[in-house]
Design an enzyme around this catalytic site. Structure first.
Site, PDB file in Angstrom:
ATOM      1  CB  CYS A  96      75.491 159.860  94.005  1.00  0.00           C
ATOM      2  SG  CYS A  96      75.557 158.169  94.629  1.00  0.00           S
ATOM      3  CB  CYS A 170      79.487 151.623  93.189  1.00  0.00           C
ATOM      4  SG  CYS A 170      78.127 152.701  93.655  1.00  0.00           S
ATOM      5  CE1 TYR A 263      50.402 150.784  87.917  1.00  0.00           C
ATOM      6  CE2 TYR A 263      49.148 151.441  89.864  1.00  0.00           C
ATOM      7  CZ  TYR A 263      49.423 151.570  88.520  1.00  0.00           C
ATOM      8  OH  TYR A 263      48.719 152.477  87.774  1.00  0.00           O
ATOM      9  CB  CYS A 359      59.747 155.769  93.717  1.00  0.00           C
ATOM     10  SG  CYS A 359      59.143 155.392  92.082  1.00  0.00           S
TER      11      CYS A 359
END
Ligand SMILES: C[S@@+](CC[C@H](N)C(=O)[O-])C[C@H]1O[C@@H](n2cnc3c(N)ncnc32)[C@H](O)[C@@H]1O
Length: 402
Positions: A96, A170, A263, A359
């Site tokens: 993170c 986590c 994709y 992304c």
């Protein structure tokens, strides 16, 4: 007489040096920009407007760009919180970037990053609002890649390091993430865990299934998708539905049209595009990964209007296997983006709309600049916080022919 050869000393490392810095704007990559003696320092664990004691983690005397960690906050900015994760902080888990930031402020930072990339790489001035998606902070990651240390300890990698931070739980992982109770083996390096939307739990060790079903069953709306092994599927539980809605809303596919899904993975967008264009329309889905294509054939078997092409996108476009025209093109490339050749070949299909799911905002901005030069302007952009606590952000851009 022999001439003395001067011995060139390597520049002195600055790693470990400490300084007090005023923290400037956020930058792409999960850090903020500060200046120190004419150098730029990318400072993790900081916020714009703060003053912090910074320890240098990478760089030497000859570098203009250094990396550092805020190890003490001398003046905190609004939005700073106590990290909910016990493994977050300088030198600790690298999974993170923004555990120290309230979720709403994280989204503002991500919006600033997307806007800055668009401005710098595509010359576009835009305010970007990043929308929250629930869960918007913890317990969202359905797919985890764990690293196994030589002594068998399981954890996550430290930032820009091969070192492992041993982790019991986590906090961003989905609460049903299977506990990784695998016998340590000296050769075991990686464990993948999956929690599917159907509630299945899978464990893979070095890519081999050791627990759970062979494939995950993922539900989106009325449809079910099978995803084999550690094949690609969005990691946030609400991501797939969110992105399908955005693709359909921006791309506006209608009955009888021809869509090209580049994709295409296991067929997520192709399925909904296929339903939208109907039996008199066509969808060509292009994907290079054989396992994803096998899943897509199963997932889309009820949609004869969808043709699946197992090929690299650039090759399918060049060879004509993706067809010679399209009304709408959807692209969802990996992090590196589609790049100029694929962008050019997509434009040559003559679509009136291109929907680009991205992304990585830097790759998106570079490709938007190429689209713009080829006559496709950015008509709309949506951004979603699909990776809370990290610097990652998902964008969906609509490009329309001028
Ligand atoms: C970001 S994923 C998107 C998958 C799908 N659209 C979805 O949302 O589930 C990118 C996909 O592109 C595939 N891929 C990567 N490079 C490729 C290439 N050069 N040609 C075709 N497919 C590629 C990957 O295997 C992966 O399935």
């Amino acid at each position: 007489m022999t001439a003395e050869v001067p011995v060139r000393q390597p520049p002195a490392s600055l790693v470990g040096a400490e300084c007090e810095l005023d923290i400037g704007p956020v930058a792409h990559g999960g850090h903020c920009v500060a200046r120190w003696d004419g150098r730029v320092v990318f400072v993790r664990h900081s916020l714009p407007g703060e003053r912090a004691r910074v320890r240098i983690t990478e760089g030497d005397q000859s570098d203009r760009f250094l990396r550092g960690d805020a190890i003490e906050v001398l003046a905190a900015a609004a939005g700073r919180v106590q990290p909910p994760c016990p493994y977050a902080g300088p030198g600790r888990c690298g999974g993170c970037d923004f555990q120290h930031v309230a979720p709403a402020r994280q989204r503002e930072l991500l919006g600033d990053v997307v806007a800055e990339q668009l401005q710098r790489l595509a010359g576009l001035q835009r305010t970007v609002t990043v929308l929250p998606v629930q869960p918007d902070a913890l317990h969202w990651r359905t797919r985890m890649g764990w690293t196994v240390r030589a002594d068998g300890a399981v954890g996550l990698r430290r930032h820009r390091s091969h070192q492992v931070e041993p982790v019991d739980v986590c906090p961003i992982a989905h609460p049903d993430t299977p506990l990784v109770g695998i016998e340590p083996r000296p050769d075991l390096r990686r464990i993948d865990t999956v929690v599917s939307s159907a509630g299945e739990q899978q464990v893979l060790a070095d890519g081999q299934r050791v627990a759970g079903p062979a494939y995950a069953t993922e539900r989106v709306g009325e449809r079910t998708f099978r995803v084999t092994g550690a094949g690609f599927w969005q990691v946030h539980p609400a991501a797939s539905a969110t992105l399908v809605d955005a693709v359909l809303d921006l791309g506006r596919p209608v009955a009888g049209e021809r869509a090209v899904d580049l994709y295409s993975g296991v067929g997520l967008f192709a399925a909904f595009l296929g339903a939208a264009v109907g039996g008199h329309g066509t969808v060509v889905a292009v994907e290079s990964d054989g396992a994803a294509v096998r899943d897509a054939r199963r997932n889309l078997h009820d949609l004869p209007q969808v043709e699946i092409v197992n090929a690299r996108v650039d090759q399918a476009l060049r060879s004509g296997r993706a067809g010679d025209r399209a009304d709408v093109v959807v692209l969802d490339p990996p992090r590196t983006g589609a790049k100029a050749r694929v962008v050019r070949a997509s434009c040559e299909l003559g679509p009136s709309r291109v929907v680009y799911v991205a992304c990585d905002p830097a790759a998106l901005a570079r490709d938007i600049a190429t689209f713009d030069a080829l006559g496709y302007r950015l008509a709309d952009l949506r951004a979603y916080a699909l990776f809370p606590m990290t610097h990652h952000v998902e964008c969906v851009a609509l490009l329309e022919r001028r």
